[in-house]
Each structure stands twice: as C-alpha cells, then as structure tokens.
Write an enzyme that holds these catalytic residues in place. Sequence first.
Site: not given
Ligand code: GLA
Length: 381
Positions: A32, A34, A124, A169
């Site tokens: 998380e 990272t 999302s 994501d």
């Molecule tokens: C959000 C961001 C991701 C990531 C997470 C934390 O979802 O969109 O890129 O940085 O937070 O891990």
Amino acid sequence: MRGNASALFRATFGGAPRAAASAPGRVNLIGEHTDYNGGPVLPVAYAARTYVAVGPGEPGILEMVSTREEQVARIDYRAGRLAGWGAYVAGVMRELVALGAAPLAGGARVAVASDVPVAAGLASSAALTVAAAKALSLLVGARLQARQLAGVAFRAEHDHVGVRCGIMDQMSAALARPGRALLLECASLAVRHIPIGGRLLLVDSGLRRELAAGALNERRAECEAAVARLKLELPELRWLASWPAAWLPRLKRVLPEPLRSRALHVVGETARTRFGAQLLARRHLKRFGELLYESHESCRQLYDCSTPELDTIVAAARRAGALGARLTGAGWGGAVLVLLGGKGEAKVTREIRRSFRAAYGREPAIDVVHPSGGVRREPVR
Ligand code: GLA
C-alpha cells in the site's frame, strides 16, 4: 450490469452502441502506497466490473450517461480542466487522440454501468478509465495492448483529473487474471501472476472518501520531500522504495517527522510485499497472513491512513482467528481485506459484525472476493 450499459445507451441515445468493454475494480492484497514510490504491489481484480458502451458523436463532444446519474453530461473534452466523473472519460479521450487511437476532433457517446462501489478503496476510477479506453479505441478499430490501455487510463487520471495516483489500479484493471494476484514492480513495470490460495473476504466500512480532495496528494508530496533529503545521502536514489533496508538507522537520522514515518512505511512495505509474493507462491498462507496484519499496523501508525472503523474490523478478524487482515486501497475509509484458511469463516464474520455493531450501531457489508480477469471487449447488444 453487462447488458445495462448497452440498454442505457439505447434508451439515452436512441440507437445501438458501436462497441463495448468492461474492466474490474481491484483489491490490493499488500503493497500500500508503494506504487508511486517505485515499489511492488500485489492486487487482485475484484469480480465487480464497470461496463462502458460507446458510439460515435459530434466532433469534439462527449455525451455521457451513467446508471448512477440520471442526467446526460455534455462536454467539450478538449477544453481546460474538467470536473466530475466525466473528467475521467474526457481525459481518456484526450489521451487516445494523442495516440492516434481515436479520430482527431472526433466525438463519442458513452453509457456507463458499474457495480464497483465508488470511493471505497476499490479503484472504481481505474475500472472506468480502462474500460472506457478499450471501448473508445474500438470505435476506430485501434487494437491497443493491455499495457497501453493502462497507460492511457493512468495519464487520464494523473495528468487530466489531477489525482497523483500510482499505476497499480490501472495495471490491475488491464492485466489481472482470474484466480491470480498480480505482482507488479512499479519502477520497472515487470509483472508476475501468482495463483492465490485461501479465501478472501472484503469488509466494507461504509466510510467513503474523496481521493482527489487531498490526502493522497499530501502523502505523495511528503514522500517526494523525503526523497529530496535522502538524496543528499545517496545521490542515485530515485524512488523512496529503493532505499536500502539495511540503512534504516541512517534514514531515521536524516528525516524529520512526519517524513521519517512515511519513509519507514514505504521501505518496510516494499520488503513485506516482495516477501509476501514469495510466500503466496509457495502457499505459506499463515506467514503471508501475518504480513497482512503487519502491513495494517504500518499503514495505521506510520502512514496514518487508517480510521477507527477499519482498525475495529482488523482487530475483530484477528481475535476470531483470521490468518490476516488489513485496510486495502488508499485508506482513510473504504474496506478491509480478510484472509481465511480452510475454516472459521462463520466465526470471523460473526465477530466482525458484532464488534462493528457494538461500536458504530450498524453492520458492515461483507463479500467474498473472487479474483477475476482484466479488461475485455464485451458483446454489443
Ligand atoms: C490509490 C491510488 C493507487 C495507490 C493506492 C495506495 O488507490 O490510486 O495508485 O497509490 O491508493 O496503495
């Protein structure tokens, strides 16, 4: 939801869509905060998906409708800074035009149907942008690779909407495989697909947050400030995640709070994620689960991105004997991931419901996570 995007398109625009695609939300197992620090992440695609059906439109204009909002939004996607969910689709359109994967000065009609909860830490926005990138590129017959779709989606959110997210994501929405976790090294973009054992639950605290509104951008600025200072010690340092774990005493000496805590989280989480991926691959679920608890503690204490609601769920899962549990996604609300071995699910869910109800007077929604596949073309109906 699949048929709904096409049905919504017909009902709104009066004809059949020309192309359609879908992409999933994600649940991050570990790693998380990272990604934007050049470290590893380990997400799975969530079975909930966003479906996008598209057809050609007036030059320069996007007309957009979604099952979540009744009004049709009509915008000139080439103009200035954009607001609302349509900004994400507009960003995608701009990026596709830049790639030559959408007609120059073309326009489009877009209908969106989604069962990915918004602002719940389940990405999302990436489900929307990756699905939109695929569907809109199909309008001109462009065949972009999954990584290119992730790039388009990332730049749409990062450059056009202005959320300083990492690449996790979008890569997950584009590249995930059913039954596998995606080990992604965010500096090199190298990926490995790792089969998943155990059973995963998602416990939604019901607390929603607005990403662009600040906390993520603030953390990112802190990480950059930490790198700027650490460079005086190690000039070749580019990513916070690359700080050598053996040099933690030096890191602690050099950085003031809160930069020290943020950096300690990122360096620790990087090591945990790489080790965790090895454990998962070897099916050492018990030890993997312990890393999830450690990760949550680090998010809570060092990165300061948890909430009492999330902590309550994690503590209840632990008391009831779950192998591991942690907040998933950016934090500051959203959901907790729980890892179970072969048995004990009823006890764990009972204890989570009981203690959450005792503290907050309501029960959290609990879902089983079925790791699914990434972006795909959908039939047009
Ligand atoms: C959000 C961001 C991701 C990531 C997470 C934390 O979802 O969109 O890129 O940085 O937070 O891990």
